[in-house]
Design a protein around this motif. Structure first.
Motif, PDB file in Angstrom:
ATOM      1  N   THR A  52       0.803  -1.147   0.146  1.00  0.00           N
ATOM      2  CA  THR A  52       0.043  -0.051  -0.084  1.00  0.00           C
ATOM      3  C   THR A  52       0.688   1.224   0.181  1.00  0.00           C
ATOM      4  N   GLY A  55       1.511   1.984  -3.276  1.00  0.00           N
ATOM      5  CA  GLY A  55       0.882   2.625  -4.219  1.00  0.00           C
ATOM      6  C   GLY A  55       0.797   3.914  -3.570  1.00  0.00           C
ATOM      7  N   CYS A  83      -7.296   4.996  -2.210  1.00  0.00           N
ATOM      8  CA  CYS A  83      -7.053   3.475  -1.630  1.00  0.00           C
ATOM      9  C   CYS A  83      -5.905   3.385  -0.750  1.00  0.00           C
ATOM     10  N   SER A  84      -4.861   3.701  -1.567  1.00  0.00           N
ATOM     11  CA  SER A  84      -3.462   3.362  -0.995  1.00  0.00           C
ATOM     12  C   SER A  84      -3.318   4.137   0.275  1.00  0.00           C
ATOM     13  N   MET A  87      -5.887   2.323   2.824  1.00  0.00           N
ATOM     14  CA  MET A  87      -5.572   0.821   3.277  1.00  0.00           C
ATOM     15  C   MET A  87      -4.170   1.034   4.044  1.00  0.00           C
ATOM     16  N   SER A  88      -3.431   2.015   3.745  1.00  0.00           N
ATOM     17  CA  SER A  88      -2.117   2.040   4.802  1.00  0.00           C
ATOM     18  C   SER A  88      -2.527   2.296   6.334  1.00  0.00           C
TER      19      SER A  88
END
Length: 203
Positions: A52, A55, A83-84, A87-88
């Motif tokens: 992530t 990303g 999203c990156s 999600m991180s």
């Protein structure tokens, strides 16, 4: 705009570094020492976190490219950055749970400390969900997107530092200067109880 995007990108990445190292527990209280299941999940979460964060790096490249070319970001770039980053943060939340879940707050903590610690957990969760909402907003201006995401992580770091400062006396083992009581202990050690008794007799 180029220097703005580079500065905001640096802030975004540096704040992730601070968040990661801020939640690292003492060696004796690490998730690896709790049980094998937590250790396996911790390894998996760290591998996923690497993906992530990669990303996030690609997102930074896309934002810089959009600024240098004088264009708006593509829909793919908007989704990737949201999203990156999201999600991180969720993986960092999961890593925190593996280390401290069922540990903090302790069973013998005062009610106001329990409330503050639970609020601390909830606030981190809210921050982790926010980047996904930015996807819905469909912000295609690279500088604005970088400012919102970097500002979000910066605000989270300030919040984390504030909670840590307020709760610092209660995060210490036994609430007194003692290294004898492990973090996961729900009751004071004899050494801690003796120290509290001596303190009460003096005061």
């Amino acid at each position: 705009r180029y220097y703005w995007i580079m500065g905001l990108s640096f802030l975004l990445i540096f704040m992730f570094t601070l968040l990661f190292f801020h939640m690292q527990p003492p060696p004796d209280d690490h998730a690896f020492r709790r049980n094998r299941i937590r250790g396996c999940f911790l390894l998996m979460f760290h591998k996923l976190l690497g993906l992530t964060l990669l990303g996030v790096g690609v997102s930074v490249r896309l934002m810089v490219e959009a600024v240098t070319q004088g264009k708006m970001m593509s829909d793919f770039a908007v989704v990737l950055i949201g999203c990156s980053v999201g999600m991180s943060l969720l993986l960092l939340f999961g890593i925190r749970y593996l280390h401290y879940g069922g540990v903090l707050p302790r069973k013998n903590d005062p009610s106001h400390v329990v409330l503050l610690m639970n609020t601390w957990w909830a606030v981190f969760g809210i921050f982790a969900a926010t980047p996904f909402l930015l996807i819905i907003a469909n912000i295609t201006d690279a500088v604005v997107a970088a400012a919102l995401n970097a500002g979000l992580i910066f605000a989270l770091c300030i919040t984390e530092s504030t909670f840590t400062h307020i709760l610092e006396p209660f995060l210490a083992p036994g609430y007194v200067p003692s290294e004898a009581q492990p973090l996961r202990s729900s009751s004071p050690t004899p050494a801690t109880a003796e120290a509290v008794s001596e303190y009460d007799s003096v005061t």
